[in-house]
Structure formats: structure tokens, C-alpha cells
Design a protein around this motif. Structure first.
Motif, PDB file in Angstrom:
ATOM      1  N   VAL A   7      44.153  46.306  48.402  1.00 31.23           N
ATOM      2  CA  VAL A   7      44.732  45.104  47.811  1.00 31.23           C
ATOM      3  C   VAL A   7      44.899  44.053  48.897  1.00 31.23           C
ATOM      4  N   ILE A   8      44.523  42.829  48.602  1.00 36.28           N
ATOM      5  CA  ILE A   8      44.705  41.712  49.529  1.00 36.28           C
ATOM      6  C   ILE A   8      45.594  40.676  48.836  1.00 36.28           C
ATOM      7  N   THR A   9      46.788  40.474  49.368  1.00 42.59           N
ATOM      8  CA  THR A   9      47.684  39.475  48.803  1.00 42.59           C
ATOM      9  C   THR A   9      47.396  38.101  49.408  1.00 42.59           C
ATOM     10  N   ASP A  10      47.948  37.081  48.814  1.00 45.21           N
ATOM     11  CA  ASP A  10      47.750  35.724  49.310  1.00 45.21           C
ATOM     12  C   ASP A  10      48.295  35.580  50.725  1.00 45.21           C
ATOM     13  N   ARG A  11      49.452  36.138  50.984  1.00 40.62           N
ATOM     14  CA  ARG A  11      50.052  36.047  52.311  1.00 40.62           C
ATOM     15  C   ARG A  11      49.209  36.777  53.350  1.00 40.62           C
ATOM     16  N   GLN A  12      48.730  37.979  53.004  1.00 38.39           N
ATOM     17  CA  GLN A  12      47.900  38.727  53.940  1.00 38.39           C
ATOM     18  C   GLN A  12      46.625  37.966  54.276  1.00 38.39           C
ATOM     19  N   TRP A  13      46.028  37.348  53.275  1.00 36.36           N
ATOM     20  CA  TRP A  13      44.791  36.600  53.507  1.00 36.36           C
ATOM     21  C   TRP A  13      45.050  35.377  54.390  1.00 36.36           C
ATOM     22  N   PRO A  43      39.659  39.700  40.936  1.00 32.15           N
ATOM     23  CA  PRO A  43      41.010  39.124  40.830  1.00 32.15           C
ATOM     24  C   PRO A  43      41.939  40.209  40.293  1.00 32.15           C
ATOM     25  N   ALA A  44      43.125  40.309  40.843  1.00 36.47           N
ATOM     26  CA  ALA A  44      44.029  41.379  40.421  1.00 36.47           C
ATOM     27  C   ALA A  44      44.493  41.202  38.989  1.00 36.47           C
ATOM     28  N   ARG A  45      44.613  39.946  38.542  1.00 36.66           N
ATOM     29  CA  ARG A  45      45.179  39.683  37.222  1.00 36.66           C
ATOM     30  C   ARG A  45      44.263  38.789  36.395  1.00 36.66           C
ATOM     31  N   ALA A  46      43.054  39.274  36.190  1.00 32.81           N
ATOM     32  CA  ALA A  46      42.103  38.598  35.317  1.00 32.81           C
ATOM     33  C   ALA A  46      41.303  39.677  34.606  1.00 32.81           C
ATOM     34  N   ALA A  53      32.945  35.935  51.060  1.00 31.07           N
ATOM     35  CA  ALA A  53      32.615  35.054  49.941  1.00 31.07           C
ATOM     36  C   ALA A  53      33.089  35.657  48.621  1.00 31.07           C
ATOM     37  N   ALA A  54      32.988  36.971  48.494  1.00 30.35           N
ATOM     38  CA  ALA A  54      33.416  37.625  47.263  1.00 30.35           C
ATOM     39  C   ALA A  54      34.931  37.507  47.073  1.00 30.35           C
ATOM     40  N   VAL A  55      35.667  37.649  48.164  1.00 32.79           N
ATOM     41  CA  VAL A  55      37.122  37.498  48.083  1.00 32.79           C
ATOM     42  C   VAL A  55      37.484  36.071  47.686  1.00 32.79           C
ATOM     43  N   GLU A  56      36.805  35.090  48.262  1.00 38.27           N
ATOM     44  CA  GLU A  56      37.085  33.694  47.921  1.00 38.27           C
ATOM     45  C   GLU A  56      36.756  33.416  46.451  1.00 38.27           C
ATOM     46  N   THR A  57      35.698  34.033  45.946  1.00 35.12           N
ATOM     47  CA  THR A  57      35.366  33.877  44.529  1.00 35.12           C
ATOM     48  C   THR A  57      36.475  34.442  43.654  1.00 35.12           C
ATOM     49  N   ALA A  58      36.960  35.617  44.003  1.00 34.96           N
ATOM     50  CA  ALA A  58      38.049  36.232  43.229  1.00 34.96           C
ATOM     51  C   ALA A  58      39.314  35.391  43.312  1.00 34.96           C
ATOM     52  N   ARG A  59      39.565  34.799  44.481  1.00 37.13           N
ATOM     53  CA  ARG A  59      40.783  34.013  44.679  1.00 37.13           C
ATOM     54  C   ARG A  59      40.768  32.706  43.880  1.00 37.13           C
ATOM     55  N   VAL A  80      41.949  42.660  44.323  1.00 35.26           N
ATOM     56  CA  VAL A  80      41.790  44.108  44.419  1.00 35.26           C
ATOM     57  C   VAL A  80      40.327  44.406  44.736  1.00 35.26           C
ATOM     58  N   ILE A  81      40.112  45.279  45.700  1.00 30.27           N
ATOM     59  CA  ILE A  81      38.753  45.682  46.076  1.00 30.27           C
ATOM     60  C   ILE A  81      38.622  47.179  45.816  1.00 30.27           C
ATOM     61  N   GLU A  82      37.662  47.518  44.973  1.00 30.75           N
ATOM     62  CA  GLU A  82      37.487  48.904  44.558  1.00 30.75           C
ATOM     63  C   GLU A  82      36.167  49.460  45.071  1.00 30.75           C
ATOM     64  N   ALA A  83      36.197  50.694  45.543  1.00 28.63           N
ATOM     65  CA  ALA A  83      34.961  51.382  45.905  1.00 28.63           C
ATOM     66  C   ALA A  83      34.198  51.722  44.638  1.00 28.63           C
ATOM     67  N   GLY A  84      32.889  51.466  44.645  1.00 28.90           N
ATOM     68  CA  GLY A  84      32.074  51.812  43.490  1.00 28.90           C
ATOM     69  C   GLY A  84      32.068  53.314  43.271  1.00 28.90           C
ATOM     70  N   ILE A  85      32.125  53.717  42.024  1.00 28.49           N
ATOM     71  CA  ILE A  85      32.132  55.135  41.679  1.00 28.49           C
ATOM     72  C   ILE A  85      30.869  55.445  40.888  1.00 28.49           C
ATOM     73  N   THR A  86      30.134  56.432  41.345  1.00 28.12           N
ATOM     74  CA  THR A  86      28.933  56.849  40.643  1.00 28.12           C
ATOM     75  C   THR A  86      29.330  57.743  39.477  1.00 28.12           C
ATOM     76  N   GLY A  87      29.041  57.281  38.302  1.00 28.79           N
ATOM     77  CA  GLY A  87      29.407  58.068  37.130  1.00 28.79           C
ATOM     78  C   GLY A  87      29.127  57.306  35.857  1.00 28.79           C
TER      79      GLY A  87
END
Length: 379
Positions: free
Chosen positions: A173-179, A201-204, A221-227, A234-241
Motif C-alpha cells: 500500500v502506498i499512501t499519499d503521505r508516503q508518496w 487506486p485503493a478506492r475505485a 507511471a502506473a502509480v501516478e495513473t492510479a493517483r 494498492v499494488i498487488e502481485a499477479g496471481i496465476t489462476g
């Protein structure tokens, strides 16, 4: 524009305010969901009052014609603010719609028995609207304040799921303050997850602002797009399944939640690497739902049980769609819960219930009935 006539307060049919649009980036998706519901709801049984929320937050009576809010036109549907607005007023235990217009006295538009809030994203699906309805003591379809907030926030959703004993994939998780304080440290932390990553985005919802990332150089760039949609990411590891979904419906009275047959999403070839916005809402041929999913009997039983656990873990009411990954090792990893899933003609929630023996119109009827029998206030 054709606007639904307003019945007198003495009407015998339950009066349902269908609320849609809203201030979030999912405004148009909400309109499309409303189009499906307005087309399918039994108008002979309910007095339906469509209320649109413009992006500036203004409420107003809008057209009951589903065609206006569908994706069948060339542009995305949009609710525009007009000169007249409506509010829900509560006085002495009765709730009514009141119209306000410049240079005019407020006028009553009649009672409201229940609200069907078809809003997606922040300021609609996240507990804010639910809190407003609770304060006006009006019944509404779907999850309450806490469940809506937890179900909207992918961070706290995972915290609750973990506490309930559900298997959750690796994430950061990356919060606004952390970023703001140290973006490089945030990226370094996220890059330790196994690629590909999904930056969200955590809440979209509705796949808004999500980027699939295959290497560390793409992360910033991906984080900026989410922001652009939410300062919390939120950054999630891809899961094969395999992607398995279950539709959950609240039980009557004190009965346990009901679960549909599990469904499986398969994204077809044609430019969609994953189940993105276009595949969900625009390209009807982009994805196929198999329901019931081709699973061993014990896995079918287990995924339905886990969906009910997730529903109860967040304290959901009414409806939810719960999404899982079924891995090659036979594990069921929960991805998310959606407390107000889409109701478009190609949405998975109504499709799964239809294939489980509960057609769309009857499903809407059941949701309204659940809301009408549910007490207001603490429960």
C-alpha cells in the motif's frame, strides 16, 4: 426529456427511488447499471422514481427511459445539473422527496419507501451515501456504512479478509503521505513483489485507473495513473489462476447468506490482456462467463462457503459479488468483494443468479424486499 411522473403520497405501490450517477469516476458506469435496472424492474409492482446525481453533487429527477442511460449511444451517459434539485426529507418518521427551484417555494414530490442506490465508487458505494440514508432513517438496498467503506477500500478489505482467515495475495500500500515523503522508497518496496503487478487506486472500481506492470521501470507511471483516481494506491502481485466469482445474496430474516453457482470469466482474444473496463462494459464479446464454472464438486462447495465468509466478514447486507483466484495448486485466493456490483446486461452478478435460477427481474424484486424488511438504525 421524459421524466417519470411523480405519484401522490397515497399511492398503494412501494415507491422506489433509483439513485444513480454520482461524483466518482464511475459516473457513467452507474448510469449504465441504472439503465439495466430501469429496464428490468417490474413497473407494475413498484412506483419507480429515477433520481440522477450530477458530478457536482446535485440531485434531480431524470428520465425513466433506460435507453438514455445505456451504452448504446456513441458517448458515455452523463447526468447534467439543472435548475431544479431534489432532496430526501425526513420528518416524524416519514420520508419524502422535496423539490427546490430558484424563486419558488419547496414542493413535495411524495413519499419514498426505499432507495435503490446504484452508485459505484467514492461518494456512493463507500459508505458516504449510506450514512446519509441512515441519518434520514430511510431503507435502502445493499450494504451499510461500515461494510460499504471496507468493501470500497482494497487495503482495509484485505486486512479484514486476513483476520477472517481468508487467503489474500501479496500486496503493498502506498499512501499519499508516503508518496510525498519518499516516492523512491515506495517504488523499491513495491518492486520486491513478483511481477506482473497490478497497480490500483485503493478506492475505485470498474477497473478505473488500473495498470498491469511487467517491470520496475513502469511502476512510477502506473502509480501516478492510479493517483489520478485516489491518492492511496494498492499494488498487488499477479496471481496465476482461474478467475472465479460468486454472487452472494443476503438471507431472509436471520438466515445465512445465499450464494450462486460459481462463475468463471474468460477474456477472449482481441486486445484485452485482462478484464479491463472495455471488456466489462463496452465490448460484449470480450469476455465469456461460464456458470456453473467447471470445478471439482468440493471446490465448488468450498468457494461458495468462502464467499459467504467474505460477505459476513465485512458485515455486508443485500448483495455482493466475491472474486477469487483458483490456483494450479488448488488454492482459493480471494481478490475482492464488491458490495454494489454492476447490473449491466453483461454484468456477472445478475448473470450468475439467472443461471442459478433467479432471473434478473426477480432478483431486483428480492433485493427491494430485503431492504423493505430490514430495520433502520443499528442492527
Amino acid at each position: 426529456m421524459s421524466v417519470q411522473p411523480v405519484s401522490s403520497a397515497g399511492g398503494s405501490k412501494p415507491r422506489v427511488a433509483v439513485l444513480f450517477g454520482g461524483r466518482s469516476s464511475e459516473h457513467s458506469v452507474s448510469c449504465v447499471t441504472a439503465a439495466g435496472v430501469l429496464e428490468a424492474i417490474d413497473h407494475s409492482k413498484y412506483d419507480v422514481v429515477p433520481i440522477g446525481i450530477a458530478r457536482n453533487g446535485q440531485w434531480s429527477l431524470v428520465s425513466v427511459d433506460p435507453e438514455q442511460w445505456s451504452l448504446r449511444s456513441e458517448s458515455l451517459p452523463e447526468i447534467t445539473a439543472g435548475p431544479e434539485s431534489v432532496v430526501i426529507s425526513s420528518d416524524g418518521g416519514s420520508q419524502e422527496l422535496v423539490s427546490h427551484a430558484p424563486d419558488a417555494m419547496p414542493r413535495s414530490l411524495g413519499r419514498i419507501d426505499v432507495v435503490l442506490p446504484l452508485l459505484h465508487g467514492p461518494f456512493g458505494e463507500d459508505g458516504t451515501l449510506q450514512g446519509l440514508l441512515e441519518m434520514t432513517d430511510i431503507r435502502y438496498v445493499g450494504a451499510g456504512v461500515l461494510a460499504s467503506a471496507v468493501g470500497m477500500d482494497k487495503h482495509y478489505m484485505k486486512v479484514v479478509f486476513t483476520a477472517a482467515g481468508l487467503s489474500v495475495g501479496p500486496y503493498e500500500v502506498i499512501t499519499d503521505r508516503q508518496w510525498a515523503q519518499d516516492a523512491d522508497a515506495c517504488l523499491e518496496r513495491a518492486s520486491k513483489l513478483a511481477f506482473p503487478l497490478f497497480v490500483k487506486p485503493a478506492r475505485a472500481g470498474s477497473s478505473m485507473g488500473i495498470t498491469r506492470v511487467t517491470e520496475a521501470a513502469e511502476l512510477r507511471a502506473a502509480v501516478e495513473t492510479a493517483r489520478q483516481h485516489d491518492p492511496k494506491v494498492v499494488i498487488e502481485a499477479g496471481i496465476t489462476g482461474r478467475e472465479i466469482e460468486v454472487a452472494v445474496l443476503q438471507g431472509r430474516g436471520h438466515d445465512d447468506p445465499r450464494t450462486s453457482q460459481p462463475g468463471e470469466i474468460a477474456v477472449n482474444d482481441g486486445g484485452h490482456e485482462w478484464y479491463d473496463f472495455e471488456a466489462k462494459y463496452v465490448d460484449g464479446a470480450a469476455a465469456e462467463l461460464s456458470c456453473p464454472a467447471d470445478l471439482p464438486d468440493d471446490v465448488t462447495t468450498r468457494v461458495r462457503e468462502l464467499a459467504a465468509v467474505a460477505f459476513d466478514a465485512v458485515g455486508a447486507e443485500g448483495l455482493s459479488r466475491v472474486d477469487f483466484f483458483y490456483t494450479r495448486d488448488g488454492d482459493l485466493v480471494i481478490n475482492e468483494i464488491n458490495t454494489m456490483p454492476g447490473f449491466t446486461p453483461i454484468s456477472m452478478y445478475p448473470q450468475m443468479w439467472a443461471k442459478s435460477g433467479l432471473p434478473y427481474t426477480e432478483l431486483i424484486d428480492e433485493l427491494i424486499s430485503l431492504a423493505l424488511e430490514r430495520p433502520t438504525g443499528l442492527r
